[in-house]
Structures are given as C-alpha cells and as structure tokens.
Enzyme design. Sequence first.
Site, PDB file in Angstrom:
ATOM      1  CG  HIS A  44       0.179   0.524   2.465  1.00 18.80           C
ATOM      2  ND1 HIS A  44      -0.248  -1.066   3.959  1.00 18.80           N
ATOM      3  CD2 HIS A  44       0.257   2.031   3.243  1.00 18.80           C
ATOM      4  CE1 HIS A  44       0.244   0.573   4.393  1.00 18.80           C
ATOM      5  NE2 HIS A  44       0.876   0.839   3.936  1.00 18.80           N
ATOM      6  CG  ASP A  63      -0.096  -3.898   2.443  1.00 22.78           C
ATOM      7  OD1 ASP A  63       0.129  -3.404   2.038  1.00 22.78           O
ATOM      8  OD2 ASP A  63      -0.229  -3.586   3.530  1.00 22.78           O
ATOM      9  CB  SER A  73       2.964   1.558   5.859  1.00 25.57           C
ATOM     10  OG  SER A  73       2.141   2.518   6.511  1.00 25.57           O
TER      11      SER A  73
END
Length: 252
Positions: A66, A109, A203
Amino acid sequence: MLVLQEILLLHVLACLGRLTHGSDIIHGEKAPENSMQYMASVQDNEGEHVCGGFLITEDFVVSAAHCDDSSLTYVVLGNHNLKNSNHQKIKIENKIIHKNYRQVGLGDDIMLIKLSEKVKLGHGAETIEIPPAEINLKENQVCQVAGWGITKTDDNKLADELMVVDVSVIDKQVCKKQWRGLPANVICAGGYETTKGFCQGDSGGPLVCHGFAVGVVSFNYDENCKYPDKPNVYTDISKYRKWINEVLKTFF
C-alpha cells in the site's frame, strides 16, 4: 452462497474505511546507534519520508504494497537520523507488488523494491534475514517494531530519528475477534490492551523477532494510536518466502 460472499466482502470493504496505513512508533524510544542497520526510509522525489522498509539483500528492500506511489523515488539507508546527510541514497529501479494485493486490509500487503545499485554493506547498512520457512510465533512473545512515523495520534510531524518499541504477539483467534474479516497470512502484535505499537507513517517497516524480520507493518485502526482498541496487523513474511525467492531469481 455467492450472495453471502458478496455481503461479507461489502462488510470488509466498509471496515476498510476505518483502517489506517501502518505508521509510527507510540511510546517507544530512540533506536540505539549502530543498531537495526537494515532499516530503510522509502522516499519521494522531494526527499520526503513516505514509508519504512528493510534491506534483505544488497539490492532489494521489502516494504508494504500500500506504500506504492508514483512519487516513490529513493531508498535511504545507513543513518538513523534522516536529517543527517551521511547516508546512502539509492534510486529505485523497480517495484514488485504481490499479484494478489488489492487494498490494505484485504491481505497480501507486501512489496519488493529493486534498487538501481547495490548497497555498500558495512557503511552503516546491513541486511536482515527473513524466516527460511513458515514460523509459529507464540502468544505474548516479545518482538520489536521501528520507524520514522509520527509519535502521537494528533501530531502530523514525522520523527527525524528512528524510534523503536517492544510489542507482544497477539493470539490469532483473539485478533480475529477484534478484526472481523481479518485477512489470512498476517501477524498481530502490539496495540490491543497495551499502550505500545505503531501509528501513521511507518508502513513497510519490519516486525523483528529473534533477529528475523517476520512481519511487514500493514494497518491499524482509524488513525487512532492511543490504543488499546485494536491489534496492530502485519503481513506474515514467512508465507511469502516462495514468492520472494522467485522475484529475486528473476533479477539475478
């Protein structure tokens, strides 16, 4: 059955509106100097930190799918303080996203970043091993997560220096009760019933257990880093070892 599946998918997608990309470190401390030298800052064309990552070979960094963005341009390694110019800044040559990835919260992810040149190991940068096979983490096992994200829920300022915090592994069944529609191939650690974990900005960084990078920071809940509402969720790297090996062979 098909109708039921569609209803469940709609429910999951509705929940995604309350998901937040993983992020930065809450109630942590500055990482000791010369530690965690595998940590990478994935940056845009203006030299701003976008996501975390970690070096697994001299020319490959793992991050979260992402994080993919057309602005991603460089990977910076070799210094915990991003304001310090004494680091290795290497251009991104290619980004390989897992073919099954659709949206954060639906799983898969994970992204591999191919660097345009090899990192000079030993100059403040080192690789970290990923699990050679599937792993079975124990509940309450203590691991670490690190990053340059924000350190308070309502603060948009990213950390200049690498922050790290200890987090405990959460039993998968407990995590499923808190996250309806929890995707497969994930690890839950930190957040739930604690005051420690990640938040917006980190992230792609690693969950490190016993010296192995076992997870990739994926998501938490609704931009809320105060906890203890929901467990933090990571992509389980051990489930993608075959895919990683295949990608590495393609560029060998």
